[in-house]
Design an enzyme around this catalytic site. Structure first.
Site, short mmCIF file in Angstrom:
data_model
loop_
_atom_site.label_atom_id
_atom_site.label_comp_id
_atom_site.label_asym_id
_atom_site.label_seq_id
_atom_site.Cartn_x
_atom_site.Cartn_y
_atom_site.Cartn_z
CG ASP A 49 -11.24 -5.86 -2.23
OD1 ASP A 49 -12.24 -5.34 -1.75
OD2 ASP A 49 -10.16 -5.66 -2.45
CB SER A 61 -0.94 -0.24 1.63
OG SER A 61 -1.52 0.79 0.89
NE ARG A 65 -10.41 -0.70 5.88
CZ ARG A 65 -9.94 -1.36 7.13
NH1 ARG A 65 -10.77 -2.22 7.67
NH2 ARG A 65 -9.39 -0.23 8.02
N GLY A 123 -8.00 -9.51 2.42
CA GLY A 123 -7.46 -8.30 2.85
C GLY A 123 -7.33 -8.83 4.25
NE ARG A 178 -12.17 3.17 7.82
CZ ARG A 178 -11.62 3.29 6.58
NH1 ARG A 178 -9.80 2.82 7.48
NH2 ARG A 178 -11.00 3.54 5.01
CB THR A 223 -7.08 2.70 -4.42
OG1 THR A 223 -6.47 1.66 -4.35
CG2 THR A 223 -8.67 2.60 -3.51
CE LYS A 283 -8.22 -2.15 -3.04
NZ LYS A 283 -8.11 -1.44 -2.08
CG HIS A 291 -11.28 0.91 0.88
ND1 HIS A 291 -10.07 1.82 -0.13
CD2 HIS A 291 -10.22 0.88 1.80
CE1 HIS A 291 -9.16 1.83 0.49
NE2 HIS A 291 -9.00 1.16 1.73
CE1 TYR A 327 -6.16 5.19 -1.57
CE2 TYR A 327 -4.32 5.05 -0.22
CZ TYR A 327 -5.07 4.67 -0.55
OH TYR A 327 -6.02 4.05 0.26
C1 LIG Z 1 -6.80 -2.31 8.21
C2 LIG Z 1 -7.53 -2.31 6.51
C3 LIG Z 1 -6.31 -1.81 5.60
C4 LIG Z 1 -6.36 -0.89 4.13
N1 LIG Z 1 -5.60 -0.19 3.82
C5 LIG Z 1 -5.72 -0.39 2.06
C6 LIG Z 1 -4.96 0.89 1.20
O1 LIG Z 1 -3.86 1.16 2.01
N2 LIG Z 1 -5.14 1.22 0.76
C7 LIG Z 1 -6.05 -0.09 -0.03
O2 LIG Z 1 -5.91 0.42 -1.11
N3 LIG Z 1 -6.76 -0.40 -0.09
C8 LIG Z 1 -7.11 -0.74 1.51
N4 LIG Z 1 -7.45 -1.32 2.25
C9 LIG Z 1 -8.77 -2.39 1.44
C10 LIG Z 1 -7.90 -3.49 0.89
O3 LIG Z 1 -6.95 -3.48 0.11
C11 LIG Z 1 -9.20 -4.33 -0.07
O4 LIG Z 1 -9.68 -3.72 -0.71
C12 LIG Z 1 -9.99 -5.29 1.29
O5 LIG Z 1 -9.22 -4.94 2.05
C13 LIG Z 1 -10.95 -6.09 1.04
O6 LIG Z 1 -11.80 -7.07 2.15
P1 LIG Z 1 -10.90 -8.21 3.19
O7 LIG Z 1 -10.89 -6.98 4.18
O8 LIG Z 1 -12.81 -8.43 3.56
O9 LIG Z 1 -10.62 -9.24 2.71
C14 LIG Z 1 -7.23 -1.85 3.46
C15 LIG Z 1 -7.88 -3.18 3.85
C16 LIG Z 1 -7.90 -2.66 5.95
C17 LIG Z 1 -8.93 -4.50 6.65
#
Ligand SMILES: Cc1cc2nc3c(=O)[nH]c(=O)nc-3n(C[C@H](O)[C@H](O)[C@H](O)COP(=O)(O)O)c2cc1C
Length: 408
Positions: A333, A138, A305, A356, A197, A188, A278, A302, A162
């Site tokens: 995802d 990331s 989130r 993730g 959150r 992303t 993404k 994401h 980003y």
């Molecule tokens: C703790 C955490 C940090 C994340 N940070 C990023 C990030 O920096 N950049 C990004 O594109 N997605 C980020 N994501 C999203 C993940 O790339 C992914 O889309 C997501 O975790 C998929 O869902 P899952 O956790 O249920 O597998 C993050 C997810 C989590 C859980």
């Protein structure tokens, strides 16, 4: 009544049943080895890290409805199964950008991984590499692109980007990724603004964690995690080292609300490798991306989130595959926590699933070994499901297919 005839005790038989293995004294290792599901690892993880860290990983935005909806939809997928096909050899590998990966999963980019475990990103990338899988770093990583390349030189690594407010800042990061041997860029696009959150707000999450009076109690509860924090290198956003900006300034720089399809064209002029977008949740957007000629997209919210109540990725997967699946790779995802979950997406036409939280639970529970366990469990269930549905490779999995039944 039938009675069993008794003999004198059969000692050789008794000895042959004794398991001579030494007991495992580490509770951490023992919990990892005994885990049968990723939920088991999440349970172990909860005991290892402070609540604020666990909640940061497990939580999602606002009402957290999107996450459970996605999980529910994935579980509603029913697999078609074929019988009497020789499945003595089952091959779950996939070819991505010309090279093979051993399972159709990609390690999703996640920020601040050293908060979850002190080794952080290199531990995850090492486990992925041992299992011939792709790791994505990331922009918000706590390991820089070059540090990751040095720590795990043979990794297949993608970089998540980003498009920042100042495009020159993005250029500087792209340069780091290029110079450190990253194969593809994941752009992303679902962070025009930060998600809200509530768990993080309630827990007062800061990066790095602030020391308050309550921290003393937190340290007493998870002393090893805190010891690792204070005795290993500083927790920071490694790609921005030397930028001299506060966290707030950085977040304001990183998320650009003005990003548009023009930025994709701009990125194509800056990066000559594959680009994967993404955060797609709409079939018309997928068609525009296909016209622009990007190499892949991730149907993603994401991990719920960001937008809480968007469309559930797996519900639109078949439509998107039908519309543009012959022009680019379709990844997905959000809420994929087992080999069966991954199977559901592949059977509905996905190229591979980004995971993730699944691996973050593993890394929080037990570092690199925890991540390896996640892969082992996913592989076990995925291969087992392939055999039970009568499929020898992923082409057959997609041909045999699956149906999404019921409604949220
Ligand atoms: C703790 C955490 C940090 C994340 N940070 C990023 C990030 O920096 N950049 C990004 O594109 N997605 C980020 N994501 C999203 C993940 O790339 C992914 O889309 C997501 O975790 C998929 O869902 P899952 O956790 O249920 O597998 C993050 C997810 C989590 C859980």
């Amino acid at each position: 009544m039938i009675k069993s005839k008794r003999n004198l005790p059969n000692l050789p038989y008794f000895y042959s049943l004794i398991d001579w293995k030494l007991p495992i004294f580490s509770r951490r290792k023992s919990a990892t080895l005994k885990a049968q599901t990723i939920e088991d690892l999440a349970h172990a993880a909860k005991k290892r890290v402070p609540k604020v860290v666990f909640d940061y990983v497990a939580g999602s935005a606002l009402d957290e409805i999107g996450y459970s909806r996605a999980q529910d939809a994935i579980r509603r997928v029913q697999f078609n199964a074929r019988i009497l096909r020789d499945v003595s050899e089952v091959d779950p590998s996939e070819t991505i950008f010309g090279s093979k990966v051993d399972l159709p999963i990609v390690f999703a980019p996640t920020g601040y991984t050293r908060l979850m475990h002190h080794v952080g990103e290199p531990a995850v990338a090492a486990a992925a590499t041992k299992n011939n899988l792709i790791y994505s770093l990331s922009t918000m990583g706590t390991t820089s692109p070059q540090e990751l390349a040095d720590a795990v030189p043979h990794s297949r690594r993608w970089f998540q980007l980003y498009v920042m407010k100042n495009r020159e800042d993005s250029k500087a990061i792209i340069k780091q990724a290029r110079e450190s041997g990253f194969e593809a860029l994941i752009l992303t696009v679902d962070t025009t603004v930060g998600g809200i959150r509530l768990r993080d707000l309630r827990n007062g999450l800061t990066i790095p964690p602030r020391i308050r009076l309550s921290t003393v109690f937190a340290i007493a509860r998870k002393p090893i995690w805190w010891l690792n924090l204070f005795t290993t290198k500083k927790l920071e956003f490694a790609a921005f080292r030397g930028w001299n900006k506060s966290l707030l300034e950085l977040s304001n720089t990183i998320y650009s609300p003005s990003i548009s399809f023009e930025d994709i064209k701009w990125l194509q002029s800056e990066w000559d490798g594959p680009i994967i977008v993404k955060g797609v949740l709409n079939v018309d957007d997928a068609k525009i991306l296909a016209e622009l000629g990007v190499q892949g997209l991730v149907l993603s919210s994401h991990g719920s989130r960001q937008l809480d109540r968007g469309l559930v990725p797996i519900e639109i997967l078949p439509e998107v595959v039908k519309a543009v699946g012959d022009k680019m790779d379709i990844y997905i995802d959000g809420s994929f926590l087992s080999g069966q979950d991954v199977y559901a997406a592949i059977a509905l036409g996905a190229k591979a699933v980004f995971v993730g939280r699944a691996y973050l639970y593993g890394v929080m529970a037990d570092g690199e070994r925890g991540v390896e366990k996640v892969i082992e469990l996913m592989r076990r269930d995925f291969v087992n499901t392939m055999a039970l549905t009568g499929n020898r490779n992923l082409t057959e999995v997609r041909e045999t297919g699956a149906v999404l039944r019921g409604k949220n």
